[in-house]
Design a protein around this motif. Structure first.
Motif, PDB file in Angstrom:
ATOM      1  N   LEU A 183      -6.489  -4.663  -7.846  1.00 18.95           N
ATOM      2  CA  LEU A 183      -5.277  -2.669  -8.021  1.00 18.95           C
ATOM      3  C   LEU A 183      -6.640  -1.852  -7.378  1.00 18.95           C
ATOM      4  O   LEU A 183      -7.795  -1.821  -8.041  1.00 18.95           O
ATOM      5  CB  LEU A 183      -4.899  -1.970  -8.355  1.00 18.95           C
ATOM      6  CG  LEU A 183      -3.545  -1.447  -8.202  1.00 18.95           C
ATOM      7  CD1 LEU A 183      -2.518  -0.571  -9.001  1.00 18.95           C
ATOM      8  CD2 LEU A 183      -4.551   0.141  -9.588  1.00 18.95           C
ATOM      9  N   ASN A 184      -6.206  -0.861  -6.766  1.00 18.13           N
ATOM     10  CA  ASN A 184      -7.834  -0.201  -5.802  1.00 18.13           C
ATOM     11  C   ASN A 184      -6.146   1.035  -5.747  1.00 18.13           C
ATOM     12  O   ASN A 184      -5.562   0.984  -5.228  1.00 18.13           O
ATOM     13  CB  ASN A 184      -8.443  -0.410  -4.872  1.00 18.13           C
ATOM     14  CG  ASN A 184      -9.405   0.968  -3.906  1.00 18.13           C
ATOM     15  OD1 ASN A 184      -8.959   1.805  -3.068  1.00 18.13           O
ATOM     16  ND2 ASN A 184     -10.694   1.017  -5.123  1.00 18.13           N
ATOM     17  N   SER A 185      -6.998   2.275  -6.757  1.00 19.40           N
ATOM     18  CA  SER A 185      -6.010   4.187  -6.824  1.00 19.40           C
ATOM     19  C   SER A 185      -6.635   4.346  -6.239  1.00 19.40           C
ATOM     20  O   SER A 185      -7.834   4.766  -6.680  1.00 19.40           O
ATOM     21  CB  SER A 185      -5.372   3.611  -7.813  1.00 19.40           C
ATOM     22  OG  SER A 185      -4.535   4.747  -7.668  1.00 19.40           O
ATOM     23  N   ARG A 186      -6.763   5.219  -5.230  1.00 19.56           N
ATOM     24  CA  ARG A 186      -8.070   6.993  -5.014  1.00 19.56           C
ATOM     25  C   ARG A 186      -7.290   7.709  -4.749  1.00 19.56           C
ATOM     26  O   ARG A 186      -6.546   8.582  -3.755  1.00 19.56           O
ATOM     27  CB  ARG A 186      -7.838   6.194  -3.254  1.00 19.56           C
ATOM     28  CG  ARG A 186      -9.945   7.391  -3.788  1.00 19.56           C
ATOM     29  CD  ARG A 186     -11.198   6.457  -2.352  1.00 19.56           C
ATOM     30  NE  ARG A 186      -9.590   6.596  -1.038  1.00 19.56           N
ATOM     31  CZ  ARG A 186     -10.169   6.462   0.814  1.00 19.56           C
ATOM     32  NH1 ARG A 186     -11.409   6.353   0.372  1.00 19.56           N
ATOM     33  NH2 ARG A 186      -9.263   6.797   1.514  1.00 19.56           N
ATOM     34  N   LYS A 199       0.689  -1.426   0.265  1.00 21.79           N
ATOM     35  CA  LYS A 199      -0.347   0.055  -0.013  1.00 21.79           C
ATOM     36  C   LYS A 199       0.482   1.305  -0.594  1.00 21.79           C
ATOM     37  O   LYS A 199       1.365   1.372   0.931  1.00 21.79           O
ATOM     38  CB  LYS A 199      -0.720  -0.107   1.050  1.00 21.79           C
ATOM     39  CG  LYS A 199      -1.857   0.701   1.080  1.00 21.79           C
ATOM     40  CD  LYS A 199      -3.083   0.059   2.771  1.00 21.79           C
ATOM     41  CE  LYS A 199      -3.661   2.245   2.222  1.00 21.79           C
ATOM     42  NZ  LYS A 199      -4.786   1.979   3.583  1.00 21.79           N
ATOM     43  N   TRP A 249      -3.595  10.985  -1.986  1.00 25.34           N
ATOM     44  CA  TRP A 249      -3.354   9.791  -3.096  1.00 25.34           C
ATOM     45  C   TRP A 249      -3.250   8.041  -1.895  1.00 25.34           C
ATOM     46  O   TRP A 249      -2.430   8.154  -2.258  1.00 25.34           O
ATOM     47  CB  TRP A 249      -2.825  10.274  -4.276  1.00 25.34           C
ATOM     48  CG  TRP A 249      -2.575   9.203  -5.084  1.00 25.34           C
ATOM     49  CD1 TRP A 249      -3.487   8.387  -5.405  1.00 25.34           C
ATOM     50  CD2 TRP A 249      -1.475   8.942  -6.060  1.00 25.34           C
ATOM     51  NE1 TRP A 249      -2.914   7.128  -6.895  1.00 25.34           N
ATOM     52  CE2 TRP A 249      -2.187   8.166  -7.424  1.00 25.34           C
ATOM     53  CE3 TRP A 249      -0.498   9.594  -6.920  1.00 25.34           C
ATOM     54  CZ2 TRP A 249      -2.004   7.003  -8.404  1.00 25.34           C
ATOM     55  CZ3 TRP A 249       0.607   9.041  -7.554  1.00 25.34           C
ATOM     56  CH2 TRP A 249      -0.486   8.163  -8.954  1.00 25.34           C
ATOM     57  N   SER A 250      -3.858   7.606  -2.720  1.00 25.90           N
ATOM     58  CA  SER A 250      -3.869   6.074  -1.971  1.00 25.90           C
ATOM     59  C   SER A 250      -4.177   4.834  -2.913  1.00 25.90           C
ATOM     60  O   SER A 250      -4.789   5.000  -3.385  1.00 25.90           O
ATOM     61  CB  SER A 250      -4.546   5.811  -0.846  1.00 25.90           C
ATOM     62  OG  SER A 250      -3.556   4.522  -0.235  1.00 25.90           O
ATOM     63  N   THR A 251      -3.023   4.192  -3.273  1.00 28.12           N
ATOM     64  CA  THR A 251      -2.932   2.488  -3.972  1.00 28.12           C
ATOM     65  C   THR A 251      -2.590   1.503  -3.431  1.00 28.12           C
ATOM     66  O   THR A 251      -2.123   1.499  -2.445  1.00 28.12           O
ATOM     67  CB  THR A 251      -1.975   3.258  -4.945  1.00 28.12           C
ATOM     68  OG1 THR A 251      -2.223   4.326  -5.336  1.00 28.12           O
ATOM     69  CG2 THR A 251      -2.195   2.168  -5.755  1.00 28.12           C
TER      70      THR A 251
END
Length: 728
Positions: A684-687, A658, A669-671
């Motif tokens: 994969l979740n990127s926010r 993470k 920004w968080s991935t």
């Protein structure tokens, strides 16, 4: 003789400081305070601070090394807090600028306000040396970290200013954020501080180390100079617009959608709130961490959706971890025809909660979910009534009624699925000094055609002193007990769970505490003449060092009698047959490093027998910070399960890196990347989140999913969501 005299004076001073009740006066101000991190307004000079913090770690019997002083003022709208935090230098640890930071491994000061003086619930506000904010709702008396809910969000202001060997924090908290009675002149209050440079944690009102640092059993008094007036709580409207583009590569289908909805928060006096939602969208909610579950039972995952957070303990605190009659994550999620969890749209909902009187809390919830004919999911009305009446010093009696009712008449629905209801009562016991705690509950479920074995009951009694802790719990769940909106591990069980713990406090040692704990669990099947189906004995030894590292070792023996066939490797291989039993023993070792370090880590290894074979596991976590803008972390595990032929042997791998980047206090920004060999999926979740106004956000969320055997794309989605918080 002189030494004896001074020793007596020191003892007398410590005794008096422990014995007297601490209090701080909150002074009235006619002029509003301008937040500048300086405390130069004349009103601050009048305020007498809360000071003389006590150490909580590494010891709890001396005053803190560095001074902390908290002054408070108030007017008709706001509580103003001015805090001076001394330190030995300015090498403060601030891993991230993101809101709702964790306290450990972070220089911070946190305030706890028990506004109803009940020792059960409180509002929490905190800041670190960079002025990053956090707020939380505290329930259950603050017995442990599970009572701390940092998903609760409200608007407030905070400014910090750094000086050579201290920093000053100024807070401006709307009184409308608190729930309290009009005319009140007294709140209970405490504060705790993490000082990484001095390797110290401190509290205003002394808390023994055997108690949680957030325990509401220990608090001083906030005395308001004049009674609190009725506050005007603003009516809040929180609309959203959301659009997404999706592609399912498995079905070779593309889809686009656009939705509009929102929430509303309607105040009902100083102590109650009504929350409304229409067509809610939770696409921005942080993705769940996957769990490698090698047990036979469902894993519990916490609620993160904001609509369900306020007073969540009032609805979800009934029963226990084995039989909880209401678990809000059940709403909005349903099973498809392949028995997989899928989203089930929420049409609308209403939720009222808060204090009806000084000692009575009430919660009402009603949510309508949509029909999904393709997956044979009917439209349901989901309703909850919860009441909690305070008795004695910190105890309460609770009542809950949960109802899931199908509101249409689909042809695919079986008769016994048309409704499910649970009626129950709980008694929660806490003594004033938190030495004794306990719980007892009795619940009954109702479904069409149940034969009467639909009760769940249980409880525990705990004893907690400086050197000894004892806990004895028991649970009964009948074979027909069913809670569709709850969390039930399994039916037809009767368990007993004794635990005994001895704590040692070495003097002049690098070891802060070391602990020996013996715990056991026995599970019987009442419907099978109380056949023993599961047994466990666990002996643990834990060492907490003064440098904040720790070691745990455990020897565990388990007995399992399978009532159904089961594959421990989760490989779809040959299953172990039903009605067979197994004895197996394993050894665990865990090490956790100091979170204050730039690079920190922990690992755990399990070695030993597993059913009729063996299991070797290595689980690890690591974190690297480049403060305050970048944090990288990773969780991983490898489980090697080997069973004798003809059963399977399998290596189960999970890896989850993470990356969190905080450009400013308003842009994050968080991935999060996750691979789980059990599911044979890579996700994969990127926010990206831009908080352009307080509690108003623009989210850009990208999700990607791959199948790994063979490697092929599964699904891909790009979501854009805008929310705006408008106070009226």
């Amino acid at each position: 003789m002189l030494k004896l005299y001074w020793g007596f004076l020191i003892f007398l001073f410590v005794f008096v400081c422990h014995a007297q009740e601490k209090q701080v006066t909150v002074y009235w101000t006619e002029q509003p305070i301008v937040l500048d991190g300086m405390l130069t307004e004349p009103q601050w000079a009048r305020a007498i601070p809360a000071k003389d913090f006590w150490q909580y770690f590494p010891t709890d019997s001396v005053l803190s090394k560095n001074n902390t002083e908290i002054k408070m003022l108030f007017d008709k709208k706001y509580l103003y807090v001015g805090i001076a935090v001394e330190a030995i230098g300015n090498d403060f640890i601030v891993p991230s600028l993101k809101r709702d930071f964790r306290a450990r491994g972070n220089d911070n000061i946190t305030l706890i306000f028990d506004t109803f003086n009940d020792g059960n619930n409180a509002f929490v506000f905190g800041t670190n040396s960079e002025g990053v904010q956090r707020e939380a709702f505290l329930s259950g008396g603050g017995a442990d970290n599970s009572d701390f809910n940092d998903s609760w969000d409200v608007k407030w202001e905070n400014i910090t200013k750094l000086y050579d060997d201290y920093y000053i924090a100024e807070m401006k908290i709307p009184l409308s954020n608190f729930k309290f009675r009009e005319g009140e002149t007294h709140w209970r209050f405490n504060s705790y501080r993490f000082d990484t440079q001095s390797n110290e944690r401190s509290v205003w009102v002394n808390i023994p180390q055997n108690q949680s640092v957030i325990s509401l059993a220990f608090a001083g008094d906030m005395i308001f100079e004049r009674p609190l007036e009725k506050t005007r709580v603003p009516f809040a409207v929180i609309p959203y617009i959301s659009g997404d583009i999706r592609k399912d590569y498995t079905l070779n289908q593309s889809d686009q959608s656009f939705s509009v909805g929102g929430d509303a928060k309607i105040p009902l006096g100083n102590s109650m709130n009504l929350d409304l939602t229409i067509n809610p969208d939770f696409s921005q909610v942080e993705v769940d961490e996957q769990v490698v579950n090698l047990t036979r039972f469902e894993a519990f995952l916490p609620e993160k959706r904001q609509f369900f957070i306020d007073n969540a303990d009032l609805f979800g605190g009934f029963g226990n971890t084995q039989a909880n009659p209401f678990f809000s994550r059940r709403i909005g999620i349903a099973k498809n025809l392949d028995d997989e969890n899928i989203e089930n749209s929420i049409i609308a909902g209403a939720r009222m909660s808060g204090k009806l009187t000084k000692n009575l809390r009430i919660g009402l919830l009603d949510i309508q979910t949509a029909e999904d004919r393709k997956n044979e999911i009917p439209t349901n009305n989901n309703a909850v009534i919860a009441l909690q009446q305070k008795i004695l010093d910190r105890s309460n009696i609770g009542f809950i009624f949960v109802n899931r009712q199908v509101t249409n008449d689909p042809d695919f629905l079986a008769e016994d699925e048309t409704f499910n209801r649970v009626l129950g009562m709980d008694f929660n016991y806490l003594t004033k000094n938190n030495i004794w705690s306990g719980k007892a509950y009795l619940h009954k479920s109702f479904i069409p055609g149940d034969d009467g074995k639909s009760f769940s009951s249980g409880g525990f009694l705990g004893y907690n002193t400086r050197f000894w802790k004892f806990n004895f719990g028991s649970t009964y769940i009948g074979k027909d007990y069913q809670a569709d909106l709850g969390f039930v591990t399994r039916e037809d069980i009767f368990t007993i769970d004794p635990v005994a713990t001895r704590i040692f406090y070495p003097v002049n040692s690098s070891i802060n505490t070391h602990t020996i704990e013996l715990r056991s669990n026995l599970t019987f099947s009442p419907d099978l003449d109380f056949l023993l189906t599961d047994g466990m004995v666990d002996l643990e030894y834990q060492i907490q060092f003064t440098n904040q590292t720790s070691i745990e070792m455990a020897l565990n023996h388990t007995y399992t009698y399978l009532l159904e066939e089961f594959d421990p490797t989760r490989s779809d291989g040959l299953t172990l047959p039903a009605f067979t039993d197994y004895h197996y023993t394993k050894f665990d070792f865990t090490y956790r490093s100091d979170l204050r370090k730039t690079f920190s880590y922990s690992f755990r290894t399990d070695l030993g027998q597993f059913y009729n074979g063996e299991k070797y596991s290595l689980l690890g976590e690591a974190g690297l910070r480049i403060q305050p803008y970048f944090v990288a972390s990773i969780k991983s595990s490898i489980n090697y399960v080997t069973l004798p032929k003809p059963y399977a042997t399998e290596t189960i791998l999970f890896i989850g890196p993470k990356f969190d980047i905080t450009f400013t206090k308003n842009l994050f920004w968080s991935t999060y990347i996750q691979f789980n060999s059990l599911d044979e999926e890579f996700g994969l979740n990127s926010r990206l989140q831009w908080r352009f106004k307080p509690l108003s956000d623009l989210f850009v969320v990208y999700n990607d999913n791959y199948k790994t055997t063979p490697v092929s794309p599964g699904g891909r989605a790009l979501t854009l969501k805008l929310t705006y918080w408008l106070n009226i």
